[in-house]
Design a protein around this motif. Structure first.
Motif, PDB file in Angstrom:
ATOM      1  N   ARG A  76       1.788  11.768  -9.217  1.00 49.33           N
ATOM      2  CA  ARG A  76       1.496  12.284  -7.850  1.00 49.33           C
ATOM      3  C   ARG A  76       2.981  11.630  -6.598  1.00 49.33           C
ATOM      4  O   ARG A  76       3.329  10.853  -7.049  1.00 49.33           O
ATOM      5  CB  ARG A  76       0.162  11.602  -7.133  1.00 49.33           C
ATOM      6  CG  ARG A  76      -1.214  12.279  -7.720  1.00 49.33           C
ATOM      7  CD  ARG A  76      -2.456  12.118  -7.719  1.00 49.33           C
ATOM      8  NE  ARG A  76      -2.247   9.953  -7.476  1.00 49.33           N
ATOM      9  CZ  ARG A  76      -3.214   8.986  -7.419  1.00 49.33           C
ATOM     10  NH1 ARG A  76      -3.983   9.281  -6.153  1.00 49.33           N
ATOM     11  NH2 ARG A  76      -2.775   8.012  -7.219  1.00 49.33           N
ATOM     12  N   ARG A  77       2.971  12.334  -5.552  1.00 45.80           N
ATOM     13  CA  ARG A  77       4.382  11.548  -4.817  1.00 45.80           C
ATOM     14  C   ARG A  77       3.430  11.171  -3.685  1.00 45.80           C
ATOM     15  O   ARG A  77       2.292  10.914  -3.280  1.00 45.80           O
ATOM     16  CB  ARG A  77       5.009  13.314  -3.874  1.00 45.80           C
ATOM     17  CG  ARG A  77       5.271  13.862  -5.095  1.00 45.80           C
ATOM     18  CD  ARG A  77       6.069  14.811  -4.463  1.00 45.80           C
ATOM     19  NE  ARG A  77       6.970  15.998  -2.656  1.00 45.80           N
ATOM     20  CZ  ARG A  77       6.797  15.540  -2.246  1.00 45.80           C
ATOM     21  NH1 ARG A  77       7.627  17.197  -3.007  1.00 45.80           N
ATOM     22  NH2 ARG A  77       6.961  16.251  -1.165  1.00 45.80           N
ATOM     23  N   LEU A  78       4.190   9.682  -3.671  1.00 45.99           N
ATOM     24  CA  LEU A  78       3.211   8.580  -3.394  1.00 45.99           C
ATOM     25  C   LEU A  78       4.411   8.544  -1.850  1.00 45.99           C
ATOM     26  O   LEU A  78       5.468   8.029  -2.285  1.00 45.99           O
ATOM     27  CB  LEU A  78       3.382   7.603  -3.877  1.00 45.99           C
ATOM     28  CG  LEU A  78       2.225   7.930  -4.928  1.00 45.99           C
ATOM     29  CD1 LEU A  78       1.914   6.237  -5.552  1.00 45.99           C
ATOM     30  CD2 LEU A  78       0.817   8.387  -4.180  1.00 45.99           C
TER      31      LEU A  78
ATOM     32  N   VAL B 124      11.024  11.378   5.513  1.00 45.46           N
ATOM     33  CA  VAL B 124      10.021  10.454   4.624  1.00 45.46           C
ATOM     34  C   VAL B 124      10.906  10.202   2.787  1.00 45.46           C
ATOM     35  O   VAL B 124      10.243  11.490   2.177  1.00 45.46           O
ATOM     36  CB  VAL B 124       8.793  10.683   5.101  1.00 45.46           C
ATOM     37  CG1 VAL B 124       7.756  11.767   4.439  1.00 45.46           C
ATOM     38  CG2 VAL B 124       8.217   9.326   4.868  1.00 45.46           C
ATOM     39  N   ALA B 125      10.866   9.098   2.845  1.00 49.07           N
ATOM     40  CA  ALA B 125      10.796   8.658   1.717  1.00 49.07           C
ATOM     41  C   ALA B 125       9.401   8.876   0.684  1.00 49.07           C
ATOM     42  O   ALA B 125       8.886   8.675   0.685  1.00 49.07           O
ATOM     43  CB  ALA B 125      11.424   7.366   1.397  1.00 49.07           C
ATOM     44  N   THR B 126       9.978   9.257  -0.485  1.00 51.29           N
ATOM     45  CA  THR B 126       8.375   9.431  -1.587  1.00 51.29           C
ATOM     46  C   THR B 126       9.176   8.899  -2.449  1.00 51.29           C
ATOM     47  O   THR B 126      10.613   8.850  -3.289  1.00 51.29           O
ATOM     48  CB  THR B 126       7.670  11.207  -1.985  1.00 51.29           C
ATOM     49  OG1 THR B 126       8.711  11.771  -1.971  1.00 51.29           O
ATOM     50  CG2 THR B 126       7.270  11.676  -0.084  1.00 51.29           C
ATOM     51  N   HIS B 127       8.192   8.843  -3.697  1.00 48.89           N
ATOM     52  CA  HIS B 127       7.999   8.356  -5.198  1.00 48.89           C
ATOM     53  C   HIS B 127       6.991   9.121  -6.081  1.00 48.89           C
ATOM     54  O   HIS B 127       5.597   9.183  -5.326  1.00 48.89           O
ATOM     55  CB  HIS B 127       8.471   6.753  -5.658  1.00 48.89           C
ATOM     56  CG  HIS B 127       7.465   6.384  -5.302  1.00 48.89           C
ATOM     57  ND1 HIS B 127       7.422   5.679  -4.010  1.00 48.89           N
ATOM     58  CD2 HIS B 127       6.651   5.345  -6.190  1.00 48.89           C
ATOM     59  CE1 HIS B 127       6.433   5.107  -4.576  1.00 48.89           C
ATOM     60  NE2 HIS B 127       6.127   4.569  -5.248  1.00 48.89           N
ATOM     61  N   ARG B 128       7.093   9.713  -7.178  1.00 52.77           N
ATOM     62  CA  ARG B 128       5.962   9.398  -8.445  1.00 52.77           C
ATOM     63  C   ARG B 128       4.820   8.860  -8.645  1.00 52.77           C
ATOM     64  O   ARG B 128       6.128   7.693  -9.326  1.00 52.77           O
ATOM     65  CB  ARG B 128       6.972  10.545  -8.508  1.00 52.77           C
ATOM     66  CG  ARG B 128       7.009  11.926  -8.333  1.00 52.77           C
ATOM     67  CD  ARG B 128       6.888  13.377  -9.172  1.00 52.77           C
ATOM     68  NE  ARG B 128       7.640  14.609  -8.337  1.00 52.77           N
ATOM     69  CZ  ARG B 128       6.957  15.722  -8.115  1.00 52.77           C
ATOM     70  NH1 ARG B 128       5.544  15.265  -7.920  1.00 52.77           N
ATOM     71  NH2 ARG B 128       7.034  16.070  -7.039  1.00 52.77           N
TER      72      ARG B 128
ATOM     73  N   GLN C 150       0.615  -0.779   0.127  1.00 47.57           N
ATOM     74  CA  GLN C 150       0.039   0.488  -0.053  1.00 47.57           C
ATOM     75  C   GLN C 150       0.506   0.910  -0.186  1.00 47.57           C
ATOM     76  O   GLN C 150       1.450   1.293   0.434  1.00 47.57           O
ATOM     77  CB  GLN C 150      -1.158  -0.284   1.009  1.00 47.57           C
ATOM     78  CG  GLN C 150      -1.915   0.912   1.046  1.00 47.57           C
ATOM     79  CD  GLN C 150      -3.240   0.890   1.611  1.00 47.57           C
ATOM     80  OE1 GLN C 150      -3.450  -0.321   2.452  1.00 47.57           O
ATOM     81  NE2 GLN C 150      -4.078   1.914   2.479  1.00 47.57           N
ATOM     82  N   THR C 151      -0.018   2.346  -0.772  1.00 48.54           N
ATOM     83  CA  THR C 151       1.478   3.391  -0.600  1.00 48.54           C
ATOM     84  C   THR C 151       0.055   4.709  -0.236  1.00 48.54           C
ATOM     85  O   THR C 151      -0.564   4.788  -0.283  1.00 48.54           O
ATOM     86  CB  THR C 151       1.540   3.725  -2.006  1.00 48.54           C
ATOM     87  OG1 THR C 151       0.590   3.227  -3.312  1.00 48.54           O
ATOM     88  CG2 THR C 151       2.731   2.659  -2.791  1.00 48.54           C
TER      89      THR C 151
END
Length: 131
Positions: free
Chosen positions: A38-40, A29-33, A2-3
């Protein structure tokens, strides 16, 4: 796995989306697009960060996080399975809730670290609803 979007993470952490965005921009906190930009945040990353925030007391902005009818929406931060019983921890904003339930219930709900869940409290019992 889950993201969570920045907005969902902010709600679970009990802070404003701007605060969650600043924390992500600062690399806390790490994010990715995703494909739409959208950043997740990955569930386990958000779970670990929520525990860090709660222990440091940094999640306390204005009192914007409320418990309506004793429901605490949050993120699962730990699941400990025994042969028959299990222990589930949920970080709901600044609140850490721990519930003891059967292993069978945890498996039926599919509870795992990083997923969204709601702890419902009645007297001294805590019930877990999968979101």
């Amino acid at each position: 796995m889950q993201t969570y979007t920045i907005g969902q993470a902010a709600r679970l952490l009990g802070v404003s989306p701007d605060t969650a965005r600043r924390w992500a921009d600062a690399g806390r906190v790490a994010t990715h697009r995703d494909d739409s930009g959208r950043r997740l945040i990955e569930g386990p990353d958000l779970a670990a960060f929520s525990v860090e925030i709660a222990q440091s007391g940094q999640g306390d902005e204005e009192e914007t996080y409320t418990s309506v009818r004793n429901a605490f929406p949050g993120i699962v931060t730990a699941v400990k399975l025994g042969d028959v019983a299990a222990q589930v921890e949920i970080q709901a904003g600044p609140h850490r809730l721990v519930s003891l339930l059967t292993r069978e219930a945890v498996e039926e709900l599919g509870l795992e670290v990083g997923m969204q869940a709601t702890a419902r409290v009645k007297s001294t019992s805590v019930h877990i609803d999968r979101a």
